[in-house]
Design a protein around this motif. Structure first.
Motif: not given
Length: 321
Positions: A192, A198, A275, A281, A298
């Motif tokens: 990420i 996210l 999500v 996250r 992740l």
């Protein structure tokens, strides 16, 4: 005679300072564009036509001088090592202005298109995507073709916002999609690259993951990035959708190059994760004051409780031809 690789072939450079030798770029084009050489033999692309606002600044392009006066605009190649990219830029301008009916609209269209190319020239990769960038783009294009165009038609190209700097790769009505690829055989994890990727901005957010691997040749299960791009181009009969697709490719750093026709990727079906609350996250309140950016890895195993196929019917996106 001009050629596909050297459209200036056959133009004799003039020895008189301040003069140009030029040849019309396309006899079928409704506006006056020319391939030209200056007194030093440098390669130019020239537009001559409607009066322009000479006080309005033009984008700066690496290796290309952009000069404009009241009735003409000149692109002058300064760095010969980028000639192939310069030729692509010139042909791109020809195609983008071909459907413009009024000459008074051409200067603004040229300026807008050069702004897109400015981002491309600003990349420090000599016009070639890195392996990671190419795999990521292949994943995004696969999602665009297999999931979005199939469901929403050509207008789905307008859902692809990542290349222009949006937090997520795609926005479909009220839903956002972030597309990630991971190498088959490697760790079951994805990178990420920013905290905002996210972070939902309203509506639902889905992480889309593909497994991808290289193949030695094109076949039923593998194809090249160039073939995938051409497949999408072939289905875009709408001029607006086609232009939007080409703009986004350019913003993503993709230009038609022979290197992209001899790399072959096999890619898995998409796995979707929603999500939502509890998803692993980094969120805003976890970032200390003074930290400007974050990047993290992740593990997909931790995402399994959130695996969920999107409800495409509730996103509020409309189908288009």
């Amino acid at each position: 005679m001009p050629s596909a690789t050297n459209p200036w072939a056959g133009i004799e450079a003039t020895a008189n300072v301040g003069e140009l030798r030029a040849r019309r770029a396309d006899a079928t084009h409704p506006h006056d564009f020319f391939w030209a050489l200056d007194a030093k033999g440098r390669k130019l692309f020239l537009y001559r036509g409607a009066e322009q606002d000479s006080d309005c600044p033009m984008p700066n392009l690496k290796g290309v001088a952009v000069e404009h006066s009241f009735d003409r605009l000149i692109l002058r190649l300064i760095d010969g090592s980028t000639e192939d990219i310069f030729v692509a830029l010139c042909h791109s301008l020809l195609e983008r202005t071909r459907r413009i009916a009024s000459a008074t609209l051409v200067p603004d269209a040229v300026r807008s298109h050069l702004e897109i190319w400015q981002r491309f020239f600003g990349k420090s990769n000599a016009g070639v995507l890195s392996d990671q960038e190419l795999r990521g783009l292949f994943g995004e294009l696969t999602f665009l073709q297999s999931e979005l165009i199939r469901r929403f038609g050509q207008s789905a190209v307008l859902f692809w916002n990542g290349p222009s700097g949006a937090p997520q790769d795609f926005t479909v009505g009220t839903a956002a999609f972030e597309v990630k690829t991971r190498l088959v055989g490697g760790a079951a994890a994805v990178t990420i690259s920013s905290a905002t990727q996210l972070w939902p901005l309203g509506g639902t957010l889905h992480l889309v993951c593909y497994g991808i691997g290289e193949a030695s040749e094109q076949g039923h299960a593998a194809r090249s990035p160039a073939a995938l791009v051409d497949d999408i181009r072939d289905c875009l009969t709408n001029a607006e959708a086609r232009d939007a697709f080409e703009d986004r490719l350019l913003q993503a750093g993709y230009l038609d190059r022979p290197e992209y026709a001899i790399r072959f990727f096999a890619i898995s079906s998409a796995t979707f994760f929603e999500v939502r609350e509890g998803f692993p996250r980094i969120v805003a309140e976890h970032i200390p004051v003074g930290v400007r950016s974050v990047q993290y890895v992740l593990e997909l195993q931790a995402c399994l409780p959130f695996e969920s196929e999107p409800d495409w019917t509730t996103m509020g996106a409309s189908s288009g031809s």
